[in-house]
Design an enzyme around this catalytic site. Sequence first.
Site, PDB file in Angstrom:
ATOM      1  N   ARG A 197       0.841  -1.199   0.000  1.00  0.00           N
ATOM      2  CA  ARG A 197       0.000   0.000   0.000  1.00  0.00           C
ATOM      3  C   ARG A 197       0.874   1.245   0.000  1.00  0.00           C
ATOM      4  O   ARG A 197       1.641   1.465   0.930  1.00  0.00           O
ATOM      5  CB  ARG A 197      -0.912   0.013   1.226  1.00  0.00           C
ATOM      6  N   ASP A 210       1.531   5.359   0.122  1.00  0.00           N
ATOM      7  CA  ASP A 210       0.942   6.505   0.808  1.00  0.00           C
ATOM      8  C   ASP A 210       0.555   7.604  -0.172  1.00  0.00           C
ATOM      9  O   ASP A 210       0.887   7.548  -1.362  1.00  0.00           O
ATOM     10  CB  ASP A 210       1.932   7.071   1.829  1.00  0.00           C
ATOM     11  N   ARG A 220      11.416   6.578   3.138  1.00  0.00           N
ATOM     12  CA  ARG A 220      11.472   8.032   3.154  1.00  0.00           C
ATOM     13  C   ARG A 220      12.262   8.565   4.348  1.00  0.00           C
ATOM     14  O   ARG A 220      12.983   9.568   4.238  1.00  0.00           O
ATOM     15  CB  ARG A 220      10.058   8.606   3.155  1.00  0.00           C
TER      16      ARG A 220
END
Length: 243
Positions: free
Chosen positions: A49, A51, A196
């Site tokens: 999934r 973001d 990230r």
Amino acid sequence: MKLKLTLEYDGASFRGWARQPGERTVEGVVREALAAVYPSWEGLVVAGRTDTGVHATGQVASVDVEGGPPPERASEALNADLPEDVAVLRAEEMGAEFHARFSARSRSYRYRVLARPTRAPLEAGRVLWWPRPLDLEALSAAAALLPGTHDFRAFTPTGARYEVFRRNVNAAQWTVEGDRCDFTITAESFLRHMVRTLVGTMLESGPDAPDRLATLLLGRPRSEAGLTAAPWGLYLEQVEYDA
């Protein structure tokens, strides 16, 4: 019939993959296209999934369908009903046991950084603009610490609901081409925001990146790591499965 769908999408206008009431999501538009093409379908699942704002060049979904076009025409039929910022690159018939998430052996991400003094309007929403100098030697040394199994709790939001924070990384590196400096990483699975936050921490640490990362990989708290880099530089690039 079980289909494996390989997807590419621009995440800029989506609130991530997962369907949310009142929000435009990748899952939402894929479900609409499936409903338009197949008389009956169920069990749509995705390898990872993404973001809000995160892109994909090799996302994988699986779904059970009945009726509709044969596998060799499925991508064409679905693309006719998908918006311009999503495309099915390939559709393949798989065995009934195939599951996009649980059958995956690894996932690969790329984070794109533009390292130059001036911003690039044509790359807006596609790369992270980093106008400060980069210590490429330190970045490479830090990335070399990542392969293997480590505790990544410093690289996921505080309060994240994980029982295990250890992840096994297969490969990680920084590559440079002109003004572009890309970080690529492959692992069996990832924590939320892990890529990230790794990127943000390495970029802001400068020459101290290797020493700082070595300490953080021992399971230090999130507060000791650095910033979480912007979502628009991140791409889910590939998902690997057994033959």
